[in-house]
Design an enzyme around this catalytic site. Sequence first.
Site, PDB file in Angstrom:
ATOM      1  N   SER A  70       0.682  -1.087   0.173  1.00 30.05           N
ATOM      2  CA  SER A  70      -0.027   0.032  -0.116  1.00 30.05           C
ATOM      3  C   SER A  70       0.976   1.457  -0.157  1.00 30.05           C
ATOM      4  O   SER A  70       0.484   2.135  -0.715  1.00 30.05           O
ATOM      5  CB  SER A  70      -0.894   0.016   1.083  1.00 30.05           C
ATOM      6  OG  SER A  70      -1.770  -0.993   1.331  1.00 30.05           O
ATOM      7  N   GLN A 177       0.786  -8.909  -6.560  1.00 30.89           N
ATOM      8  CA  GLN A 177       0.500 -10.308  -6.786  1.00 30.89           C
ATOM      9  C   GLN A 177       1.243 -11.147  -7.684  1.00 30.89           C
ATOM     10  O   GLN A 177       1.250 -12.292  -7.778  1.00 30.89           O
ATOM     11  CB  GLN A 177      -1.248 -10.449  -7.314  1.00 30.89           C
ATOM     12  CG  GLN A 177      -1.997 -10.002  -6.237  1.00 30.89           C
ATOM     13  CD  GLN A 177      -2.108 -10.984  -4.847  1.00 30.89           C
ATOM     14  OE1 GLN A 177      -1.927 -12.335  -4.886  1.00 30.89           O
ATOM     15  NE2 GLN A 177      -2.644 -10.521  -4.036  1.00 30.89           N
ATOM     16  N   HIS A 199       4.582 -10.002   2.327  1.00 36.90           N
ATOM     17  CA  HIS A 199       3.833 -10.922   2.847  1.00 36.90           C
ATOM     18  C   HIS A 199       2.892 -11.793   1.715  1.00 36.90           C
ATOM     19  O   HIS A 199       2.116 -12.709   2.076  1.00 36.90           O
ATOM     20  CB  HIS A 199       2.783 -10.284   4.033  1.00 36.90           C
ATOM     21  CG  HIS A 199       1.902  -9.662   3.586  1.00 36.90           C
ATOM     22  ND1 HIS A 199       0.394  -9.952   3.623  1.00 36.90           N
ATOM     23  CD2 HIS A 199       1.672  -8.259   2.976  1.00 36.90           C
ATOM     24  CE1 HIS A 199      -0.324  -9.141   2.950  1.00 36.90           C
ATOM     25  NE2 HIS A 199       0.353  -7.902   2.896  1.00 36.90           N
ATOM     26  N   THR A 235      13.412   5.132  10.804  1.00 35.05           N
ATOM     27  CA  THR A 235      14.368   3.574  11.012  1.00 35.05           C
ATOM     28  C   THR A 235      13.963   2.415  10.305  1.00 35.05           C
ATOM     29  O   THR A 235      12.677   2.107  10.288  1.00 35.05           O
ATOM     30  CB  THR A 235      14.512   3.539  12.597  1.00 35.05           C
ATOM     31  OG1 THR A 235      14.895   4.685  13.217  1.00 35.05           O
ATOM     32  CG2 THR A 235      15.315   2.222  13.038  1.00 35.05           C
ATOM     33  N   CYS A 323      -9.380  -7.099   1.354  1.00 28.90           N
ATOM     34  CA  CYS A 323      -9.560  -5.396   1.853  1.00 28.90           C
ATOM     35  C   CYS A 323     -10.779  -5.235   1.967  1.00 28.90           C
ATOM     36  O   CYS A 323     -11.335  -4.169   2.441  1.00 28.90           O
ATOM     37  CB  CYS A 323      -8.507  -4.666   0.815  1.00 28.90           C
ATOM     38  SG  CYS A 323      -6.945  -5.517   0.904  1.00 28.90           S
TER      39      CYS A 323
END
Length: 378
Positions: A70, A177, A199, A235, A323
């Site tokens: 995102s 994807q 992920h 960071t 989502c």
Amino acid sequence: MIYLDNAATTKVRPEVLKEMLPYYEEYYGNPSSIYYFSASSRDAIDKARQRTARAIKARPSEIFFTSGGSEADNWAIKGTALALRENGNHIITTSIEHHAVLNAAHFLEEMGYRVTYLPVDKYGMINPDDVKNAITKDTILISVMYANNEVGTIEPIKEIGRIARENGIYFHTDAVQAVGHIPTDVEELMVDLLSMSAHKFYGPKGVGALYIREGTKIFPLIHGGSQERNRRAGTENVPGIVGMGKAIELAAEEIEGEYKRVSNMRDTLIDRIISSLPDIRLNGHPESRLPNIINIGVNGVSSDTLLLNLDMAGIYVSGGSACTAGSLDPSHVLLAMGQTKEEAKTSIRFSLGRYNRIDEIDEVVEKFTELVTRLRKN
Ligand SMILES: *Cc1c(COP(=O)(O)O)cnc(C)c1O
């Protein structure tokens, strides 16, 4: 349980977790600190950057780590739109993008930019001629996803990349994807910006990257320190970045074998469901499709009912995308493909992955067939 929602997220591979752990337990130094202890954190990021670059045929200096897909999408779109404001205010994208792209585009519309949302055909495919015809002298960016997360259709990115380049317009693709599942080569695809997310390929959540071609004008989205060569402050998520590097390297190494194995399970699932049940629609392109995503419409039964019943049977699938889960709106992707609201509301997505086995597919087909037959009688 049988997990068939790998397009929503995947399980972290043990090899990946193993490489991440020392960066929590031992090498926890801030990569920006100058003492020797922090060199391990810096080196780890460098290595992950090299691995990520190699997997998509980019240079390490063109990889910028983010908090996920995102952020990469938002950065690509808002960052170039702001940097090119003097050149024009028109952006071309599609009506089937992930909301990270669509809502970034909507935001830019509120800021005075003009956005064209291209239509798709009934398979969810963009026509490159439509891209060409939508270009105006004010067009500064084209953003078209590599593969759709709901129906799995693979878009003609190479052709669109060529059109963008011929017209001197930046081209972004949301490849979240695709990366790790189908070959992704930034030169071949002629993209200037490409989003990815760990992920979705057995890496950790909350880490991703944006590929930014050398020389591309883009403003930062996150201001602060000088991390990521002054382009993305904050960071670094060192363990996450390490995990992403390992996961993308493994995925790239195994891509051919996994493609065959997973697409074989996909075809088995589709064939067996279609042969055992009447009135089933296969959503998405019949050939140009991802190996792992199956989206089907089950006439007469709502996706909510299907999901709930499959959940009780220990089978985890999704209606549309994760989502949009919980929202009662029919999928914007299926509507863009010309389906009616009723059709869109009877569709579910099975997304397979490396931990699925063919005997699970047999079990799913059996339970699914039984369930749909029973629900259709009610
Ligand atoms: C999952 C997904 C995203 C969002 O990635 P996150 O890392 O979850 O923020 C963006 N685009 C597509 C196509 C996706 O499938």
